[in-house]
Design a protein around this motif. Sequence first.
Motif, short mmCIF file in Angstrom:
data_model
loop_
_atom_site.label_atom_id
_atom_site.label_comp_id
_atom_site.label_asym_id
_atom_site.label_seq_id
_atom_site.Cartn_x
_atom_site.Cartn_y
_atom_site.Cartn_z
N ALA A 48 0.83 -1.21 0.00
CA ALA A 48 0.00 0.00 0.00
C ALA A 48 0.86 1.26 0.00
CB ALA A 48 -0.95 0.00 1.20
N LEU A 49 1.98 1.24 0.71
CA LEU A 49 2.88 2.40 0.70
C LEU A 49 3.44 2.62 -0.71
CD1 LEU A 49 4.82 1.96 4.06
CD2 LEU A 49 3.36 3.88 3.43
N GLY A 50 3.83 1.55 -1.37
CA GLY A 50 4.34 1.67 -2.73
C GLY A 50 3.27 2.19 -3.68
N SER A 51 2.06 1.70 -3.51
CA SER A 51 0.95 2.15 -4.36
C SER A 51 0.64 3.63 -4.13
CB SER A 51 -0.28 1.30 -4.08
OG SER A 51 -1.37 1.74 -4.82
N THR A 52 0.68 4.04 -2.88
CA THR A 52 0.43 5.45 -2.56
C THR A 52 1.50 6.34 -3.16
OG1 THR A 52 -0.64 4.78 -0.49
CG2 THR A 52 0.05 7.08 -0.67
N LEU A 53 2.76 5.93 -3.06
CA LEU A 53 3.84 6.70 -3.64
C LEU A 53 3.65 6.81 -5.15
CD1 LEU A 53 6.54 8.19 -3.34
CD2 LEU A 53 7.67 5.98 -3.59
N ALA A 54 3.29 5.70 -5.80
CA ALA A 54 3.07 5.73 -7.25
C ALA A 54 1.91 6.65 -7.61
CB ALA A 54 2.81 4.32 -7.76
N SER A 55 0.86 6.64 -6.81
CA SER A 55 -0.29 7.52 -7.09
C SER A 55 0.11 8.98 -7.00
CB SER A 55 -1.43 7.24 -6.11
OG SER A 55 -1.94 5.95 -6.32
N GLU A 66 -1.97 15.20 0.12
CA GLU A 66 -2.84 14.02 0.25
C GLU A 66 -2.00 12.74 0.27
OE1 GLU A 66 -6.86 15.43 -2.10
OE2 GLU A 66 -5.11 14.81 -3.26
N GLY A 67 -0.98 12.68 -0.56
CA GLY A 67 -0.13 11.50 -0.61
C GLY A 67 0.63 11.28 0.67
N VAL A 68 1.25 12.34 1.18
CA VAL A 68 2.00 12.23 2.43
C VAL A 68 1.06 11.87 3.58
CG1 VAL A 68 3.40 13.50 4.12
CG2 VAL A 68 3.89 13.72 1.67
N LEU A 69 -0.14 12.47 3.61
CA LEU A 69 -1.12 12.13 4.64
C LEU A 69 -1.53 10.65 4.52
CD1 LEU A 69 -2.83 13.05 7.01
CD2 LEU A 69 -4.60 13.74 5.37
N GLY A 70 -1.71 10.17 3.30
CA GLY A 70 -2.05 8.76 3.09
C GLY A 70 -0.95 7.84 3.60
N MET A 71 0.31 8.19 3.29
CA MET A 71 1.43 7.38 3.78
C MET A 71 1.53 7.43 5.30
SD MET A 71 4.38 7.89 0.85
CE MET A 71 4.33 9.67 0.74
N LEU A 72 1.32 8.62 5.86
CA LEU A 72 1.33 8.78 7.31
C LEU A 72 0.23 7.94 7.95
CD1 LEU A 72 2.58 10.23 9.74
CD2 LEU A 72 0.96 12.08 9.36
N LEU A 73 -0.94 7.93 7.35
CA LEU A 73 -2.05 7.13 7.86
C LEU A 73 -1.70 5.63 7.83
CD1 LEU A 73 -4.99 6.95 8.84
CD2 LEU A 73 -5.67 6.81 6.44
#
Length: 161
Positions: A48-55, A66-73
């Motif tokens: 999921a972290l890899g997918s978030t980074l790619a997004s 939004e991406g950093v918040l998603g990774m933080l979450l």
Amino acid sequence: MWFDSWYDLGRLLVVGPVAYVSLVLLLRISGKRTLAKLNAFDLVVTVALGSTLASVLLSSTVSITEGVLGMLLLVGLQYVVAWTQVRVPAVRRVVASEPTLLYRDGFLDNALRRQRVTRQEVLQAAREQSHSDLSDVAAVVLETDGSFSVLRAAPRLPATP
């Protein structure tokens, strides 16, 4: 197909390093456990972290915030689950599986069937750990991360006269 706009390329050059550095910092702060592949939950978080980074990198509709918040979450949830499973046995049973003994003085066919592992896969694991056969192997365990542990048998001492 080959080129859409200079804006997209510029965005990638700015957002890429920021997202990458943010992810590295989050991983360093959260500790080694975040990237450990100890169980299925840990693997899901890593993917999921890899997918978030790619997004964040490839989708102009996802902002860096939004991406950093998603990774933080994701890292925060992984921390909470790991912290809880260490302290609450019921959570540990739900999140993490137990290692399974597959071989000890012979193959354990019921365990092999339950874990969907063949004898050939056990033999392959033994060969990968420098055992040409199972004669010097005490046990083979399927670990919670899907890897095999091959435990060497105690050396036999010669009989004394």
